[in-house]
Design a protein around this motif. Structure first.
Motif, short mmCIF file in Angstrom:
data_model
loop_
_atom_site.label_atom_id
_atom_site.label_comp_id
_atom_site.label_asym_id
_atom_site.label_seq_id
_atom_site.Cartn_x
_atom_site.Cartn_y
_atom_site.Cartn_z
N LEU A 77 0.96 -1.34 -0.12
CA LEU A 77 0.13 -0.01 -0.34
C LEU A 77 0.82 1.11 -0.23
CD1 LEU A 77 -2.75 1.40 0.37
CD2 LEU A 77 -3.04 0.80 2.82
N GLN A 78 1.71 1.16 1.00
CA GLN A 78 2.36 2.17 0.84
C GLN A 78 3.23 3.00 -0.27
OE1 GLN A 78 2.67 4.44 3.55
NE2 GLN A 78 4.18 5.81 3.41
N GLN A 79 4.03 1.78 -1.21
CA GLN A 79 4.55 1.14 -2.26
C GLN A 79 3.56 2.43 -3.72
OE1 GLN A 79 5.85 -2.05 -4.27
NE2 GLN A 79 7.59 -1.54 -4.51
N ARG A 80 2.91 1.62 -3.66
CA ARG A 80 1.26 1.96 -4.28
C ARG A 80 1.07 3.38 -4.01
NH1 ARG A 80 -2.90 -2.65 -4.00
NH2 ARG A 80 -1.64 -4.45 -5.65
N LEU A 81 1.51 3.86 -3.03
CA LEU A 81 0.73 5.35 -2.34
C LEU A 81 2.06 6.60 -3.21
CD1 LEU A 81 -0.44 5.54 1.32
CD2 LEU A 81 -1.32 5.72 -1.72
N LEU A 82 3.23 6.16 -2.99
CA LEU A 82 5.10 6.42 -3.86
C LEU A 82 4.23 6.60 -4.75
CD1 LEU A 82 7.07 4.97 -1.28
CD2 LEU A 82 5.96 7.39 -1.20
N ASP A 83 4.30 5.25 -5.20
CA ASP A 83 4.13 5.65 -7.07
C ASP A 83 2.80 6.56 -7.63
OD1 ASP A 83 5.75 3.55 -7.10
OD2 ASP A 83 4.29 1.92 -7.77
N GLN A 84 2.07 6.51 -6.76
CA GLN A 84 0.76 7.11 -7.43
C GLN A 84 1.12 9.04 -7.31
OE1 GLN A 84 -2.31 5.92 -4.73
NE2 GLN A 84 -3.39 4.78 -6.43
#
Length: 174
Positions: A136-143
């Motif tokens: 989830l943290q990685q997806r937020l950073l990607d977004q």
């Protein structure tokens, strides 16, 4: 339509009409972009650029490897499929998907990888929770990175009221 004065310097001044081929007859409507079509151009360009960038960035093996790095960091144990019996058992699991199994009172999460490491990842509920939180943290950073890239692209848009579309011919911007 307002006529533009002849250019005295720059690319238009260097243009040699004798080498350009036959003239193209264009109606005034052909030279003016429609307001509706120009509204969507930046969004379409941004979406296509992002899709191409994402597709070009990682291979399936790299995506699996990134996931497996997260699994190991979250506390999943790695077991190689280094015997015939393990190979057969690994083949019975769906590749690159989580499977939840209960062994006694313990819930175990399995992740089979026949592509990159030819192994099985085993994790507890806690390890799976840490993995999901990290994803989830990685997806937020990607977004956030995608938004920053789009904002930069919008900041780089070329807005020049004196730009002469007619120099480049009709039709490419429709």
């Amino acid at each position: 339509m307002k006529a533009n004065p002849p250019a005295t310097s720059g690319p238009a001044a260097d243009f040699d009409a004798s080498r350009a081929g036959p003239p193209v007859r264009a109606e005034p409507a052909d030279l003016e972009p429609s307001p509706m079509s120009m509204k969507f151009v930046p969004g379409v360009i941004a979406a296509l650029s992002m899709a191409l960038a994402l597709a070009a960035c990682t291979t399936p093996q790299e995506r699996v490897q990134q996931r497996e790095d997260l699994l190991a960091a979250a506390g999943f144990a790695v077991r190689p499929a280094n015997t015939a019996a393990r190979q057969q058992a690994l083949g019975r699991l769906p590749p690159h998907h989580f499977v939840q199994r209960t062994h006694g009172d313990t819930v175990v999460y399995l992740y089979a990888d026949p592509l990159v490491c030819d192994c099985l990842y085993l994790g507890s509920q806690e390890a799976y929770g840490r993995y999901r939180q990290e994803r989830l943290q990685q997806r937020l950073l990607d977004q956030q990175q995608q938004i920053a890239d789009e904002q930069q692209m919008n900041a780089d848009r070329f807005e020049d009221g004196a730009w002469d579309w007619g120099l480049w011919g009709p039709g490419f911007y429709r």
